[in-house]
Design a protein around this motif. Structure first.
Motif, PDB file in Angstrom:
ATOM      1  N   ASP A 157       0.838  -1.219   0.000  1.00 41.75           N
ATOM      2  CA  ASP A 157       0.000   0.000   0.000  1.00 41.75           C
ATOM      3  C   ASP A 157       0.867   1.260   0.000  1.00 41.75           C
ATOM      4  N   THR A 158       1.799   1.313   0.938  1.00 45.10           N
ATOM      5  CA  THR A 158       2.624   2.526   1.010  1.00 45.10           C
ATOM      6  C   THR A 158       3.567   2.607  -0.190  1.00 45.10           C
ATOM      7  N   GLY A 159       4.044   1.447  -0.638  1.00 50.65           N
ATOM      8  CA  GLY A 159       4.921   1.412  -1.817  1.00 50.65           C
ATOM      9  C   GLY A 159       4.220   1.979  -3.042  1.00 50.65           C
ATOM     10  N   ARG A 160       2.954   1.633  -3.203  1.00 48.46           N
ATOM     11  CA  ARG A 160       2.204   2.123  -4.380  1.00 48.46           C
ATOM     12  C   ARG A 160       2.048   3.638  -4.320  1.00 48.46           C
ATOM     13  N   SER A 161       1.733   4.160  -3.140  1.00 48.60           N
ATOM     14  CA  SER A 161       1.569   5.610  -3.010  1.00 48.60           C
ATOM     15  C   SER A 161       2.834   6.340  -3.429  1.00 48.60           C
ATOM     16  N   HIS A 162       3.972   5.772  -3.073  1.00 45.24           N
ATOM     17  CA  HIS A 162       5.257   6.448  -3.352  1.00 45.24           C
ATOM     18  C   HIS A 162       5.931   5.939  -4.623  1.00 45.24           C
ATOM     19  N   ARG A 163       5.258   5.058  -5.330  1.00 46.59           N
ATOM     20  CA  ARG A 163       5.819   4.496  -6.581  1.00 46.59           C
ATOM     21  C   ARG A 163       7.160   3.824  -6.309  1.00 46.59           C
ATOM     22  N   ARG A 164       7.208   3.025  -5.249  1.00 46.29           N
ATOM     23  CA  ARG A 164       8.472   2.392  -4.861  1.00 46.29           C
ATOM     24  C   ARG A 164       8.447   0.883  -5.055  1.00 46.29           C
ATOM     25  N   ILE A 165       9.630   0.310  -5.030  1.00 48.65           N
ATOM     26  CA  ILE A 165       9.745  -1.147  -4.875  1.00 48.65           C
ATOM     27  C   ILE A 165       9.940  -1.387  -3.380  1.00 48.65           C
ATOM     28  N   MET A 166       9.260  -2.372  -2.847  1.00 50.36           N
ATOM     29  CA  MET A 166       9.354  -2.657  -1.414  1.00 50.36           C
ATOM     30  C   MET A 166       9.914  -4.068  -1.209  1.00 50.36           C
ATOM     31  N   VAL A 167      10.794  -4.179  -0.219  1.00 49.55           N
ATOM     32  CA  VAL A 167      11.368  -5.492   0.111  1.00 49.55           C
ATOM     33  C   VAL A 167      11.011  -5.812   1.553  1.00 49.55           C
ATOM     34  N   LEU A 168      10.431  -6.966   1.776  1.00 51.25           N
ATOM     35  CA  LEU A 168      10.135  -7.403   3.145  1.00 51.25           C
ATOM     36  C   LEU A 168      11.038  -8.578   3.494  1.00 51.25           C
ATOM     37  N   GLU A 169      11.830  -8.404   4.547  1.00 50.20           N
ATOM     38  CA  GLU A 169      12.675  -9.508   5.021  1.00 50.20           C
ATOM     39  C   GLU A 169      11.941 -10.262   6.125  1.00 50.20           C
ATOM     40  N   VAL A 170      11.821 -11.558   5.959  1.00 49.32           N
ATOM     41  CA  VAL A 170      11.134 -12.379   6.956  1.00 49.32           C
ATOM     42  C   VAL A 170      12.108 -13.395   7.557  1.00 49.32           C
ATOM     43  N   ARG A 214       2.236  -1.432 -12.602  1.00 53.53           N
ATOM     44  CA  ARG A 214       1.420  -1.301 -11.381  1.00 53.53           C
ATOM     45  C   ARG A 214       1.899  -0.222 -10.408  1.00 53.53           C
ATOM     46  N   LYS A 215       2.975   0.450 -10.741  1.00 54.84           N
ATOM     47  CA  LYS A 215       3.530   1.538  -9.916  1.00 54.84           C
ATOM     48  C   LYS A 215       4.042   1.074  -8.552  1.00 54.84           C
ATOM     49  N   VAL A 216       4.169  -0.199  -8.391  1.00 56.85           N
ATOM     50  CA  VAL A 216       4.720  -0.759  -7.152  1.00 56.85           C
ATOM     51  C   VAL A 216       5.177  -2.175  -7.466  1.00 56.85           C
ATOM     52  N   ALA A 217       6.170  -2.637  -6.728  1.00 56.68           N
ATOM     53  CA  ALA A 217       6.546  -4.056  -6.836  1.00 56.68           C
ATOM     54  C   ALA A 217       6.998  -4.504  -5.457  1.00 56.68           C
ATOM     55  N   LEU A 218       6.726  -5.754  -5.162  1.00 57.83           N
ATOM     56  CA  LEU A 218       6.976  -6.278  -3.805  1.00 57.83           C
ATOM     57  C   LEU A 218       7.841  -7.529  -3.861  1.00 57.83           C
ATOM     58  N   VAL A 219       8.899  -7.502  -3.049  1.00 55.98           N
ATOM     59  CA  VAL A 219       9.804  -8.656  -2.962  1.00 55.98           C
ATOM     60  C   VAL A 219       9.784  -9.184  -1.530  1.00 55.98           C
ATOM     61  N   ILE A 220       9.712 -10.494  -1.385  1.00 51.59           N
ATOM     62  CA  ILE A 220       9.841 -11.097  -0.055  1.00 51.59           C
ATOM     63  C   ILE A 220      11.186 -11.815  -0.011  1.00 51.59           C
ATOM     64  N   ALA A 221      11.976 -11.488   1.010  1.00 54.64           N
ATOM     65  CA  ALA A 221      13.308 -12.102   1.118  1.00 54.64           C
ATOM     66  C   ALA A 221      13.439 -12.839   2.445  1.00 54.64           C
ATOM     67  N   SER A 222      13.906 -14.055   2.373  1.00 55.35           N
ATOM     68  CA  SER A 222      14.150 -14.821   3.589  1.00 55.35           C
ATOM     69  C   SER A 222      15.481 -14.370   4.190  1.00 55.35           C
ATOM     70  N   GLU A 223      15.570 -14.363   5.505  1.00 54.12           N
ATOM     71  CA  GLU A 223      16.730 -13.769   6.192  1.00 54.12           C
ATOM     72  C   GLU A 223      18.074 -14.420   5.851  1.00 54.12           C
ATOM     73  N   ALA A 224      18.066 -15.679   5.405  1.00 52.07           N
ATOM     74  CA  ALA A 224      19.351 -16.371   5.207  1.00 52.07           C
ATOM     75  C   ALA A 224      19.751 -16.498   3.740  1.00 52.07           C
ATOM     76  N   VAL A 225      19.174 -15.676   2.871  1.00 60.14           N
ATOM     77  CA  VAL A 225      19.543 -15.826   1.449  1.00 60.14           C
ATOM     78  C   VAL A 225      20.993 -15.374   1.244  1.00 60.14           C
ATOM     79  N   THR A 226      21.604 -15.963   0.242  1.00 57.33           N
ATOM     80  CA  THR A 226      22.961 -15.551  -0.095  1.00 57.33           C
ATOM     81  C   THR A 226      22.878 -14.579  -1.266  1.00 57.33           C
ATOM     82  N   ILE A 227      23.426 -13.412  -1.066  1.00 56.35           N
ATOM     83  CA  ILE A 227      23.388 -12.387  -2.111  1.00 56.35           C
ATOM     84  C   ILE A 227      24.608 -12.588  -3.008  1.00 56.35           C
TER      85      ILE A 227
END
Ligand code: F6P
Length: 343
Positions: A157-170, A214-227
């Protein structure tokens, strides 16, 4: 005199532990057993610290997060005199059986006590990571993932308002179940899991495409991923030799890389321990109660060295040794399933 069961909860807490304690205590009463609680996981047995667990102690806890017994990541096999103290305190407290509720670490200790010291023990699987083999689901996972889905939707929701990509780390340690289910259930656009390398280029080009539409994109990242390009590095280990993952900040670093590559403003949020608190969902309450009840049944039948498992819709006893042999990580089939929705 009534026979006595000592119940302990070890490792990271999760919603569903209190229902499981309640299930075990009430069913134990049907079998003529009384229960006591060992405080803060295996530490309670090492130090001989306990609390009564009668009917009144487990009334009105079915809806409570956390564990009324407290928890810790204590490994008695790594403490000086830890094993001896546990065996002595088992006798001193007048125990006839133990019910150990925990993940692979707590249950691994339970299996060792059974195998090497013939301690009459039954295991109850719990972990928000859902990474225990042999059981289909562990309580805690449903609540944690439900909370993460809510967080993901708020971020979008907030990402769309600001036209951002959002990443959630779980959270999820070395298994990506929480990230995968959160991504699919929230309709996210990409997921990064510890089970596979992050495909930075493919992810960024997909995110650009989605963001343009869509003016927003959402990524979910698990805490132990290797970048890519990063070494997992040396991190503080717990008593069981697991990385604590507390300083990794994977979501933040991914967000920087995404912003650099896509030139789209990107923000990251870490949900962390918020996933582990709060009232258990209906699923976790019922599963917690069921596995607690079954643990008391296994004790009454003297089926020691067993862990309670959910198989389909049946709650059954399985070998503790089998259950703790290897972690249940996300297999390819589930990854393919998730990718169907990234369009
Ligand atoms: O194993 C459960 C878990 O929540 C993991 O997902 C996470 O990596 C870890 O515990 C965090 O542990 P702690 O509460 O000790 O910081």
């Amino acid at each position: 005199m009534a026979k006595k069961i000592g119940i302990l909860t070890g490792g990271g807490d999760c919603p569903g532990l209190n229902p499981a304690i309640r299930g075990c205590v009430l069913r134990a009463q049907d079998h003529g057993f009384e229960c006591i609680g060992l405080l803060e996981g295996w530490k309670g047995l090492v130090e001989g610290k306990s609390m009564p667990l009668g009917l009144e102690d487990v009334t009105e806890i079915v809806n409570k997060g956390g564990t009324i017994l407290g928890t810790s990541r204590t490994n008695p096999f790594k403490k000086e005199n830890g094993v001896k103290n546990c065996l002595d305190n088992f006798k001193k407290l007048g125990l006839d059986a133990l019910v150990a509720m925990g993940g692979e670490d707590t249950l691994g200790v339970a299996g060792k006590f059974y195998k090497e010291h013939q301690v009459p023990v039954v295991g109850v699987p719990k972990t928000m990571d859902n990474d225990l083999s042999v059981t289909d689901y562990t309580f805690g996972f449903d609540t944690a993932t439900t909370v993460a889905v809510d967080a993901a939707e708020r971020l979008r929701d907030t990402g769309r308002s600001h036209r951002r990509i959002m990443v959630l780390e779980v959270m999820g340690r070395h298994a990506g179940w929480v990230a995968l289910f959160t991504a699919v259930a929230s309709g996210a656009d990409w997921v990064c899991l510890p089970e596979e390398p992050v495909e930075l280029e493919a992810m960024c080009s997909h995110l650009k495409k989605i963001h343009a539409k869509r003016k927003v994109a959402l990524v979910i990242a698990s805490e132990a991923v290797t970048i890519p390009g990063e070494d997992a590095g040396k991190e503080e280990l717990d008593d069981f030799g697991h990385m604590l993952l507390k300083k990794r900040g994977v979501g933040e670093r991914l967000s920087e890389l995404i912003e650099k590559e896509t030139k789209i403003e990107t923000r990251a949020a870490v949900i962390g321990h918020i996933q582990r608190g709060g009232a258990p969902t209906l699923f976790d309450r019922i599963l917690g109660l069921r596995v607690g009840v079954k643990a008391a049944d296994l004790v009454a039948q003297k089926s020691f060295g067993q862990m309670v498992a959910l198989k389909g819709n049946e709650v059954v006893g399985v070998s503790l040794e089998e259950a703790t042999k290897e972690l249940k990580v996300v297999p390819q089939d589930w990854l393919k399933f998730a990718k169907i929705f990234f369009k």
